[in-house]
Scaffold this motif. Structure first.
Motif, PDB file in Angstrom:
ATOM      1  N   ALA A 192     -11.007  -1.774   2.982  1.00 28.48           N
ATOM      2  CA  ALA A 192     -11.550  -2.862   2.310  1.00 28.48           C
ATOM      3  C   ALA A 192     -11.551  -4.213   2.627  1.00 28.48           C
ATOM      4  CB  ALA A 192     -10.518  -3.020   0.931  1.00 28.48           C
ATOM      5  N   HIS A 193     -11.011  -4.275   4.014  1.00 28.57           N
ATOM      6  CA  HIS A 193     -11.040  -5.707   4.635  1.00 28.57           C
ATOM      7  C   HIS A 193     -12.343  -6.510   4.933  1.00 28.57           C
ATOM      8  CE1 HIS A 193      -9.674  -9.036   7.125  1.00 28.57           C
ATOM      9  NE2 HIS A 193      -8.579  -8.737   6.922  1.00 28.57           N
ATOM     10  N   PRO A 194     -12.650  -7.555   4.576  1.00 27.07           N
ATOM     11  CA  PRO A 194     -14.023  -8.011   4.466  1.00 27.07           C
ATOM     12  C   PRO A 194     -14.337  -8.191   6.044  1.00 27.07           C
ATOM     13  CG  PRO A 194     -12.762  -9.395   3.153  1.00 27.07           C
ATOM     14  CD  PRO A 194     -11.792  -8.285   3.633  1.00 27.07           C
ATOM     15  N   ASP A 195     -13.325  -8.168   7.120  1.00 23.19           N
ATOM     16  CA  ASP A 195     -13.756  -8.225   8.518  1.00 23.19           C
ATOM     17  C   ASP A 195     -14.357  -7.057   8.885  1.00 23.19           C
ATOM     18  OD1 ASP A 195     -13.037 -11.037   8.255  1.00 23.19           O
ATOM     19  OD2 ASP A 195     -11.071 -10.747   9.581  1.00 23.19           O
ATOM     20  N   THR A 196     -14.149  -6.017   8.373  1.00 24.01           N
ATOM     21  CA  THR A 196     -14.785  -4.697   8.828  1.00 24.01           C
ATOM     22  C   THR A 196     -15.834  -4.273   7.722  1.00 24.01           C
ATOM     23  OG1 THR A 196     -12.892  -3.444   7.502  1.00 24.01           O
ATOM     24  CG2 THR A 196     -12.692  -4.018   9.711  1.00 24.01           C
ATOM     25  N   GLY A 197     -16.477  -5.177   6.879  1.00 23.38           N
ATOM     26  CA  GLY A 197     -17.582  -4.799   6.238  1.00 23.38           C
ATOM     27  C   GLY A 197     -17.273  -4.157   4.636  1.00 23.38           C
ATOM     28  N   GLY A 198     -15.870  -4.467   4.310  1.00 19.77           N
ATOM     29  CA  GLY A 198     -15.377  -4.290   3.159  1.00 19.77           C
ATOM     30  C   GLY A 198     -15.718  -4.934   1.861  1.00 19.77           C
ATOM     31  N   ASP A 199     -14.998  -4.738   0.927  1.00 20.68           N
ATOM     32  CA  ASP A 199     -15.513  -5.717  -0.430  1.00 20.68           C
ATOM     33  C   ASP A 199     -14.242  -6.686  -0.765  1.00 20.68           C
ATOM     34  OD1 ASP A 199     -16.285  -6.646  -2.769  1.00 20.68           O
ATOM     35  OD2 ASP A 199     -15.816  -4.802  -3.912  1.00 20.68           O
ATOM     36  N   PRO A 200     -14.515  -8.016  -0.474  1.00 23.90           N
ATOM     37  CA  PRO A 200     -13.523  -8.901  -0.773  1.00 23.90           C
ATOM     38  C   PRO A 200     -12.798  -8.659  -2.250  1.00 23.90           C
ATOM     39  CG  PRO A 200     -15.392 -10.084  -0.078  1.00 23.90           C
ATOM     40  CD  PRO A 200     -15.954  -8.617  -0.362  1.00 23.90           C
ATOM     41  N   ALA A 201     -13.274  -8.270  -3.269  1.00 27.56           N
ATOM     42  CA  ALA A 201     -12.867  -8.040  -4.502  1.00 27.56           C
ATOM     43  C   ALA A 201     -11.712  -6.673  -4.284  1.00 27.56           C
ATOM     44  CB  ALA A 201     -13.696  -7.768  -5.633  1.00 27.56           C
ATOM     45  N   ARG A 202     -12.199  -5.960  -3.643  1.00 25.31           N
ATOM     46  CA  ARG A 202     -11.506  -4.749  -3.621  1.00 25.31           C
ATOM     47  C   ARG A 202     -10.356  -4.924  -2.727  1.00 25.31           C
ATOM     48  NH1 ARG A 202     -10.377   0.169  -5.867  1.00 25.31           N
ATOM     49  NH2 ARG A 202      -9.672   1.697  -4.735  1.00 25.31           N
ATOM     50  N   PHE A 203     -10.445  -5.780  -1.692  1.00 26.42           N
ATOM     51  CA  PHE A 203      -9.369  -6.292  -0.783  1.00 26.42           C
ATOM     52  C   PHE A 203      -8.343  -6.964  -1.529  1.00 26.42           C
ATOM     53  CE2 PHE A 203      -7.662  -9.478   2.327  1.00 26.42           C
ATOM     54  CZ  PHE A 203      -7.404  -8.399   3.218  1.00 26.42           C
ATOM     55  N   HIS A 204      -8.827  -7.761  -2.371  1.00 25.10           N
ATOM     56  CA  HIS A 204      -7.681  -8.521  -3.140  1.00 25.10           C
ATOM     57  C   HIS A 204      -7.057  -7.579  -4.116  1.00 25.10           C
ATOM     58  CE1 HIS A 204      -8.578 -12.548  -1.476  1.00 25.10           C
ATOM     59  NE2 HIS A 204      -9.951 -12.378  -1.802  1.00 25.10           N
ATOM     60  N   ALA A 205      -7.757  -6.601  -4.769  1.00 23.02           N
ATOM     61  CA  ALA A 205      -7.208  -5.654  -5.538  1.00 23.02           C
ATOM     62  C   ALA A 205      -6.008  -4.806  -4.776  1.00 23.02           C
ATOM     63  CB  ALA A 205      -8.241  -4.768  -6.309  1.00 23.02           C
ATOM     64  N   VAL A 206      -6.321  -4.618  -3.452  1.00 20.47           N
ATOM     65  CA  VAL A 206      -5.512  -3.709  -2.765  1.00 20.47           C
ATOM     66  C   VAL A 206      -4.130  -4.413  -2.663  1.00 20.47           C
ATOM     67  CG1 VAL A 206      -4.965  -2.601  -0.594  1.00 20.47           C
ATOM     68  CG2 VAL A 206      -7.118  -2.070  -1.776  1.00 20.47           C
ATOM     69  N   GLN A 207      -4.244  -5.829  -2.203  1.00 19.58           N
ATOM     70  CA  GLN A 207      -3.049  -6.528  -2.105  1.00 19.58           C
ATOM     71  C   GLN A 207      -2.426  -6.761  -3.406  1.00 19.58           C
ATOM     72  OE1 GLN A 207      -5.581  -9.751  -0.300  1.00 19.58           O
ATOM     73  NE2 GLN A 207      -4.267  -9.927   1.498  1.00 19.58           N
ATOM     74  N   ARG A 208      -3.004  -6.722  -4.438  1.00 22.41           N
ATOM     75  CA  ARG A 208      -2.057  -7.172  -5.655  1.00 22.41           C
ATOM     76  C   ARG A 208      -1.375  -5.888  -5.920  1.00 22.41           C
ATOM     77  NH1 ARG A 208      -2.911  -6.540 -11.351  1.00 22.41           N
ATOM     78  NH2 ARG A 208      -1.843  -8.531 -12.344  1.00 22.41           N
ATOM     79  N   ALA A 209      -2.070  -4.732  -5.843  1.00 19.42           N
ATOM     80  CA  ALA A 209      -1.382  -3.645  -5.871  1.00 19.42           C
ATOM     81  C   ALA A 209      -0.193  -3.367  -5.198  1.00 19.42           C
ATOM     82  CB  ALA A 209      -2.598  -2.189  -5.499  1.00 19.42           C
ATOM     83  N   TRP A 210      -0.204  -3.868  -3.930  1.00 22.45           N
ATOM     84  CA  TRP A 210       0.943  -3.691  -3.156  1.00 22.45           C
ATOM     85  C   TRP A 210       1.924  -4.592  -3.552  1.00 22.45           C
ATOM     86  CZ3 TRP A 210       3.071  -0.341  -0.199  1.00 22.45           C
ATOM     87  CH2 TRP A 210       3.912  -0.578   0.808  1.00 22.45           C
ATOM     88  N   VAL A 211       1.504  -5.916  -4.254  1.00 19.29           N
ATOM     89  CA  VAL A 211       2.608  -6.785  -4.578  1.00 19.29           C
ATOM     90  C   VAL A 211       3.467  -6.069  -6.029  1.00 19.29           C
ATOM     91  CG1 VAL A 211       2.876  -8.989  -6.014  1.00 19.29           C
ATOM     92  CG2 VAL A 211       1.598  -8.675  -4.157  1.00 19.29           C
ATOM     93  N   LEU A 212       2.656  -5.081  -6.746  1.00 19.43           N
ATOM     94  CA  LEU A 212       3.311  -4.733  -7.843  1.00 19.43           C
ATOM     95  C   LEU A 212       4.147  -3.434  -7.665  1.00 19.43           C
ATOM     96  CD1 LEU A 212       0.034  -4.755 -10.180  1.00 19.43           C
ATOM     97  CD2 LEU A 212       2.163  -6.375 -10.300  1.00 19.43           C
ATOM     98  N   VAL A 213       3.754  -2.616  -6.397  1.00 21.96           N
ATOM     99  CA  VAL A 213       4.663  -1.492  -6.350  1.00 21.96           C
ATOM    100  C   VAL A 213       5.003  -1.053  -4.803  1.00 21.96           C
ATOM    101  CG1 VAL A 213       3.432  -0.021  -8.219  1.00 21.96           C
ATOM    102  CG2 VAL A 213       2.388   0.086  -6.034  1.00 21.96           C
ATOM    103  N   GLY A 214       4.784  -2.121  -4.106  1.00 22.53           N
ATOM    104  CA  GLY A 214       5.097  -2.380  -2.647  1.00 22.53           C
ATOM    105  C   GLY A 214       6.723  -2.331  -2.228  1.00 22.53           C
ATOM    106  N   THR A 215       7.468  -2.661  -3.127  1.00 19.90           N
ATOM    107  CA  THR A 215       9.147  -2.707  -2.781  1.00 19.90           C
ATOM    108  C   THR A 215       9.455  -1.885  -3.767  1.00 19.90           C
ATOM    109  OG1 THR A 215       9.220  -4.622  -4.052  1.00 19.90           O
ATOM    110  CG2 THR A 215       8.721  -5.223  -1.991  1.00 19.90           C
ATOM    111  N   PRO A 216      10.778  -1.297  -3.548  1.00 17.37           N
ATOM    112  CA  PRO A 216      11.312  -0.624  -4.598  1.00 17.37           C
ATOM    113  C   PRO A 216      11.736  -1.322  -5.910  1.00 17.37           C
ATOM    114  CG  PRO A 216      12.502   0.005  -2.550  1.00 17.37           C
ATOM    115  CD  PRO A 216      11.566  -1.194  -2.278  1.00 17.37           C
ATOM    116  N   ALA A 217      12.196  -2.418  -5.771  1.00 17.18           N
ATOM    117  CA  ALA A 217      12.336  -3.449  -6.922  1.00 17.18           C
ATOM    118  C   ALA A 217      11.123  -3.607  -8.020  1.00 17.18           C
ATOM    119  CB  ALA A 217      13.055  -4.676  -6.572  1.00 17.18           C
ATOM    120  N   ALA A 218       9.954  -3.866  -7.169  1.00 18.37           N
ATOM    121  CA  ALA A 218       8.612  -4.251  -7.880  1.00 18.37           C
ATOM    122  C   ALA A 218       8.198  -3.058  -8.462  1.00 18.37           C
ATOM    123  CB  ALA A 218       7.989  -4.851  -6.843  1.00 18.37           C
ATOM    124  N   ARG A 219       8.332  -1.956  -7.756  1.00 14.41           N
ATOM    125  CA  ARG A 219       7.726  -0.511  -8.271  1.00 14.41           C
ATOM    126  C   ARG A 219       8.469  -0.260  -9.336  1.00 14.41           C
ATOM    127  NH1 ARG A 219       6.836   4.879  -4.775  1.00 14.41           N
ATOM    128  NH2 ARG A 219       5.764   6.105  -6.475  1.00 14.41           N
TER     129      ARG A 219
END
Length: 309
Positions: A36-63
């Motif tokens: 999804a990274h824009p520098d490799t031709g990905g979609d910026p909106a999708r890139f931000h969605a991936v980042q937000r997904a990681w914030v929500l479930v990327g650590t044991p406490a958040a998950r």
């Protein structure tokens, strides 16, 4: 504000099962981020969605917090789609006059559908439990999403002021195509008579040749349906709407306000939720304004004929 019931869960964004282990989750995140990274031709909106997904479930406490129903991260309050409790007002400015129960019929339909889906006789302690909602079929989640959209619109319209009158959940005899043939909102004021439909399809939409288009619509023709409902109410009251408006969550409209021509003299518009109140207060470009006497006459006719769903 919790996400829409139609929004992809963090696991869906990352492309893994909800019971994936930490290693699978991390690999999926890196893979999704790279694609999804824009520098490799990905979609910026999708890139931000991936980042937000990681914030929500990327650590044991958040998950753990997310899996308990906390849709905003470990430090935020639990997400819920239950009806909000009334909040005390912080100012004394007169609100628009309002009638009807915004989102009421949609919530009733949701509760009936979710109980039927869970199964007769099965316990249903909380029909708005985030885990339950996320696991429900899309058509059921869509009904709840629409109820939330209608309630958000009602909150926005209430700020218009005493010069405006609003009716919510109006019954019509227009064809419903399997859905309740109701008009979500009708707004009358000096800037016109607005027939408004609040929608959340869980994806972007746009106007094209006087109708909404978008993959999420699945063949629906919202402007045609809105026009039929507005016509049915207008025919009974012997009035004509000056605008046909579909309002969607901000992220699903490319522009704050998009015009789509006219239908039998009524201006067609797609409006972001955050832009709705100002769009009504200012009036739509090309849409007729009403004089004081005309507003009073139209209000009297509508009050005598409006029925609620």
């Amino acid at each position: 504000m919790p996400d829409s019931p139609l929004a992809d869960s963090p696991y869906e964004v990352l492309g893994v099962a909800s019971d994936a282990d930490a290693t699978e989750l991390r690999l999926a995140y890196r893979r999704a981020l790279r694609v999804a990274h824009p520098d490799t031709g990905g979609d910026p909106a999708r890139f931000h969605a991936v980042q937000r997904a990681w914030v929500l479930v990327g650590t044991p406490a958040a998950r753990a917090a997310f899996d308990r129903g906390n849709g905003g991260g470990a430090e935020s309050t639990p997400a819920t789609w239950a009806p909000a409790a009334p909040r005390p007002r912080r100012d004394s400015r007169p609100l628009a006059r309002s009638y009807g129960h915004p989102g009421g019929l949609s919530r009733e339909r949701y509760l009936g559908l979710i109980r039927e889906w869970v199964g007769r006789g099965a316990p249903l302690d909380d029909p708005y439990d985030p885990a339950l909602v996320r696991g429900a079929p899309r058509d059921i989640r869509h009904v709840l999403a629409d109820a939330l959209a209608e309630e958000a619109t009602a909150r926005s319209l209430s700020t218009l002021g005493i010069a405006y009158t609003i009716w919510h959940d109006l019954a019509t005899d227009a064809a419903g195509h399997g859905l309740p043939p109701k008009l979500d909102h009708l707004v009358l004021g000096p800037t016109g008579l607005f027939a408004i439909q609040s929608e959340d399809w869980g994806g972007p939409v746009a106007l094209k040749r006087g109708e909404l288009v978008g993959e999420a619509l699945a063949g629906e023709r919202p402007i045609k349906a809105l026009a039929a409902r507005a016509k049915a109410i207008g025919r009974a009251a012997k009035v004509k709407p000056t605008a046909l408006v579909v309002v969607v969550p901000d992220q699903y409209a490319a522009e704050p306000l998009e015009l789509g021509g006219t239908y039998r003299g009524a201006t067609i518009a797609l409006v972001r939720s955050s832009r709705l109140a100002s769009a009504v207060r200012e009036g739509l470009p090309g849409s007729a304004h009403l004089g004081g006497t005309e507003v009073m006459e139209v209000r009297s006719r509508l009050q005598a004929t409006v029925r609620f769903a």
